[in-house]
Design a protein around this motif. Structure first.
Motif, PDB file in Angstrom:
ATOM      1  N   ALA A 248       1.306  -4.240 -15.009  1.00 47.43           N
ATOM      2  CA  ALA A 248       1.679  -5.443 -15.752  1.00 47.43           C
ATOM      3  C   ALA A 248       3.038  -5.213 -16.416  1.00 47.43           C
ATOM      4  N   PRO A 249       3.759  -6.289 -16.729  1.00 49.55           N
ATOM      5  CA  PRO A 249       5.102  -6.143 -17.311  1.00 49.55           C
ATOM      6  C   PRO A 249       5.111  -5.257 -18.553  1.00 49.55           C
ATOM      7  N   GLY A 250       5.930  -4.215 -18.523  1.00 45.98           N
ATOM      8  CA  GLY A 250       6.055  -3.324 -19.671  1.00 45.98           C
ATOM      9  C   GLY A 250       4.875  -2.409 -19.913  1.00 45.98           C
ATOM     10  N   LYS A 251       3.931  -2.379 -18.980  1.00 43.66           N
ATOM     11  CA  LYS A 251       2.708  -1.586 -19.170  1.00 43.66           C
ATOM     12  C   LYS A 251       2.649  -0.423 -18.195  1.00 43.66           C
ATOM     13  N   GLY A 252       1.547   0.325 -18.287  1.00 44.01           N
ATOM     14  CA  GLY A 252       1.354   1.480 -17.429  1.00 44.01           C
ATOM     15  C   GLY A 252       0.706   1.114 -16.101  1.00 44.01           C
ATOM     16  N   LEU A 253       0.248   2.151 -15.417  1.00 47.84           N
ATOM     17  CA  LEU A 253      -0.299   2.009 -14.074  1.00 47.84           C
ATOM     18  C   LEU A 253      -1.815   1.909 -14.111  1.00 47.84           C
ATOM     19  N   LYS A 254      -2.356   1.017 -13.280  1.00 50.06           N
ATOM     20  CA  LYS A 254      -3.806   0.864 -13.210  1.00 50.06           C
ATOM     21  C   LYS A 254      -4.235   0.866 -11.746  1.00 50.06           C
ATOM     22  N   TRP A 255      -5.130   1.772 -11.424  1.00 49.16           N
ATOM     23  CA  TRP A 255      -5.623   1.883 -10.052  1.00 49.16           C
ATOM     24  C   TRP A 255      -6.587   0.753  -9.741  1.00 49.16           C
ATOM     25  N   MET A 256      -6.335   0.054  -8.631  1.00 54.47           N
ATOM     26  CA  MET A 256      -7.145  -1.091  -8.259  1.00 54.47           C
ATOM     27  C   MET A 256      -8.236  -0.733  -7.267  1.00 54.47           C
ATOM     28  N   GLY A 257      -7.972   0.299  -6.462  1.00 57.93           N
ATOM     29  CA  GLY A 257      -8.925   0.687  -5.428  1.00 57.93           C
ATOM     30  C   GLY A 257      -8.177   1.211  -4.214  1.00 57.93           C
ATOM     31  N   TRP A 258      -8.931   1.382  -3.138  1.00 61.47           N
ATOM     32  CA  TRP A 258      -8.312   1.933  -1.944  1.00 61.47           C
ATOM     33  C   TRP A 258      -9.007   1.398  -0.698  1.00 61.47           C
ATOM     34  N   ILE A 259      -8.337   1.563   0.434  1.00 60.12           N
ATOM     35  CA  ILE A 259      -8.934   1.169   1.694  1.00 60.12           C
ATOM     36  C   ILE A 259      -8.842   2.339   2.663  1.00 60.12           C
ATOM     37  N   ASN A 260      -9.941   2.610   3.325  1.00 63.39           N
ATOM     38  CA  ASN A 260      -9.971   3.626   4.369  1.00 63.39           C
ATOM     39  C   ASN A 260      -9.279   3.035   5.593  1.00 63.39           C
ATOM     40  N   THR A 261      -8.135   3.577   5.921  1.00 65.83           N
ATOM     41  CA  THR A 261      -7.338   2.985   7.005  1.00 65.83           C
ATOM     42  C   THR A 261      -7.900   3.304   8.383  1.00 65.83           C
ATOM     43  N   TYR A 262      -8.886   4.168   8.441  1.00 66.05           N
ATOM     44  CA  TYR A 262      -9.527   4.496   9.735  1.00 66.05           C
ATOM     45  C   TYR A 262     -10.696   3.549  10.013  1.00 66.05           C
ATOM     46  N   THR A 263     -11.505   3.321   8.968  1.00 68.41           N
ATOM     47  CA  THR A 263     -12.686   2.465   9.131  1.00 68.41           C
ATOM     48  C   THR A 263     -12.469   1.047   8.647  1.00 68.41           C
TER      49      THR A 263
ATOM     50  N   THR B 197      -3.514   5.663  10.291  1.00 65.86           N
ATOM     51  CA  THR B 197      -4.948   5.833  10.070  1.00 65.86           C
ATOM     52  C   THR B 197      -5.328   7.212   9.550  1.00 65.86           C
ATOM     53  N   ASP B 198      -4.352   8.086   9.352  1.00 71.74           N
ATOM     54  CA  ASP B 198      -4.642   9.435   8.855  1.00 71.74           C
ATOM     55  C   ASP B 198      -4.774   9.508   7.329  1.00 71.74           C
ATOM     56  N   TYR B 199      -4.318   8.477   6.632  1.00 66.22           N
ATOM     57  CA  TYR B 199      -4.289   8.527   5.172  1.00 66.22           C
ATOM     58  C   TYR B 199      -4.797   7.215   4.583  1.00 66.22           C
ATOM     59  N   ALA B 200      -5.552   7.346   3.500  1.00 71.34           N
ATOM     60  CA  ALA B 200      -5.993   6.167   2.770  1.00 71.34           C
ATOM     61  C   ALA B 200      -4.796   5.438   2.152  1.00 71.34           C
ATOM     62  N   MET B 201      -5.000   4.171   1.854  1.00 72.80           N
ATOM     63  CA  MET B 201      -3.985   3.406   1.133  1.00 72.80           C
ATOM     64  C   MET B 201      -4.591   2.901  -0.167  1.00 72.80           C
ATOM     65  N   HIS B 202      -3.877   3.163  -1.240  1.00 73.99           N
ATOM     66  CA  HIS B 202      -4.317   2.739  -2.562  1.00 73.99           C
ATOM     67  C   HIS B 202      -3.465   1.571  -3.034  1.00 73.99           C
ATOM     68  N   TRP B 203      -4.030   0.796  -3.958  1.00 65.70           N
ATOM     69  CA  TRP B 203      -3.287  -0.275  -4.605  1.00 65.70           C
ATOM     70  C   TRP B 203      -3.312  -0.040  -6.116  1.00 65.70           C
ATOM     71  N   VAL B 204      -2.129  -0.237  -6.725  1.00 63.59           N
ATOM     72  CA  VAL B 204      -1.955   0.034  -8.150  1.00 63.59           C
ATOM     73  C   VAL B 204      -1.254  -1.158  -8.792  1.00 63.59           C
ATOM     74  N   LYS B 205      -1.746  -1.570  -9.948  1.00 68.15           N
ATOM     75  CA  LYS B 205      -1.175  -2.701 -10.680  1.00 68.15           C
ATOM     76  C   LYS B 205      -0.380  -2.206 -11.877  1.00 68.15           C
TER      77      LYS B 205
ATOM     78  N   THR C 147       3.545  -6.203 -11.182  1.00 73.09           N
ATOM     79  CA  THR C 147       4.052  -5.592  -9.951  1.00 73.09           C
ATOM     80  C   THR C 147       2.897  -4.821  -9.323  1.00 73.09           C
ATOM     81  N   TYR C 148       2.702  -5.047  -8.046  1.00 76.11           N
ATOM     82  CA  TYR C 148       1.635  -4.388  -7.307  1.00 76.11           C
ATOM     83  C   TYR C 148       2.263  -3.383  -6.338  1.00 76.11           C
ATOM     84  N   PHE C 149       1.744  -2.166  -6.392  1.00 84.35           N
ATOM     85  CA  PHE C 149       2.244  -1.090  -5.533  1.00 84.35           C
ATOM     86  C   PHE C 149       1.168  -0.664  -4.545  1.00 84.35           C
TER      87      PHE C 149
END
Lengths: 115, 112
Positions: free
Chosen positions: A40-55, A30-38, A93-95
């Motif tokens: 696509a095959p052969g492509k770059g990184l795209k930020w999807m958003g984040w979740i506050n792990t505390y709230t 709960t000390d750090y946010a978690m982000h999600w990144v997409k 691929t989702y990270f």
């Protein structure tokens, strides 16, 4: 040591749903946010958003509002990404990535959407 | 959205050479706290990204000092001195100053 371990690859049909998990260890979840990144095959990184792990409050990038849901199982130090009504273009691929600055990353989960 | 423009898109390098990668943002990346949230990541083939440098010039733990980051406001550079084989892959700059967070398109570092 700090680790983010994601769930395994998924093969889904269009219209189905998928849930990906990201289990954290080696730090206080709960000390750090978690982000999600997409990526696509052969492509770059795209930020999807984040979740506050505390709230538990999620924030979505515009392209990921509607069919995408971030959630937590805080007692299990796990963040989840659920995608509903899957489309071919969700094949990627989702990270998960920890904290501002993406200091640590999961190994990625490949989601393949194909009829 | 903040557009991150990385150049060049690819680089061919011989082992031992030095290279630089540029990353320019469409807006200043200085946050209201005075810090600049510009980071550099390396994605080796088939692997997840790994952060090398955070907030322009701070090396992550374990990253050799052959890597260095400089820049300010909207103009940033990653320099790799004496390239080694393990440095090959795709380098991304990323900004976490403005929502939505954005990445550069990547620079692929390959062997000549």
């Amino acid at each position: 040591q700090i680790q983010l371990v994601q769930s395994g690859p998924e093969l889904k049909k269009p219209g189905e749903s998928v849930k990906i998990s990201c289990k954290a260890s080696g730090y206080t979840f709960t000390d750090y946010a978690m982000h999600w990144v997409k990526q696509a095959p052969g492509k770059g990184l795209k930020w999807m958003g984040w979740i506050n792990t505390y709230t538990g409050k999620p924030t979505y990038a515009d392209d990921f509002k509607g069919r995408f849901v971030f959630s937590l199982e805080a007692s299990a130090s796990t963040a989840n990404l659920q995608i509903s009504n899957l489309k071919n273009e969700d094949t990627a691929t989702y990270f998960c990535a920890r904290g501002l600055g993406f200091a640590y990353w999961g190994q990625g989960t490949l989601v393949t959407v194909s009829s | 959205d903040v557009v991150m423009t990385q150049t060049p898109p690819s680089l061919s390098v011989a082992i031992g050479q030095s290279v630089s990668i540029s990353c320019k943002s469409s807006q200043s990346l200085v946050y209201s706290d005075g810090k600049t949230y510009l980071h550099w990541l390396l994605q080796s083939s088939g692997r997840s990204p790994k952060r090398l440098i955070y907030q322009v010039s701070n090396l992550d733990s374990g990253v050799p000092d052959r890597f260095s980051g400089t820049g300010s406001q909207k103009d940033f550079t990653l320099k790799i001195s004496r390239v080694e084989a393990k440095d090959l892959g795709v380098y991304y700059c990323a900004q976490t100053t403005h929502f939505p967070y954005t990445f550069g398109a990547g620079t692929k570092l390959e062997l000549k």
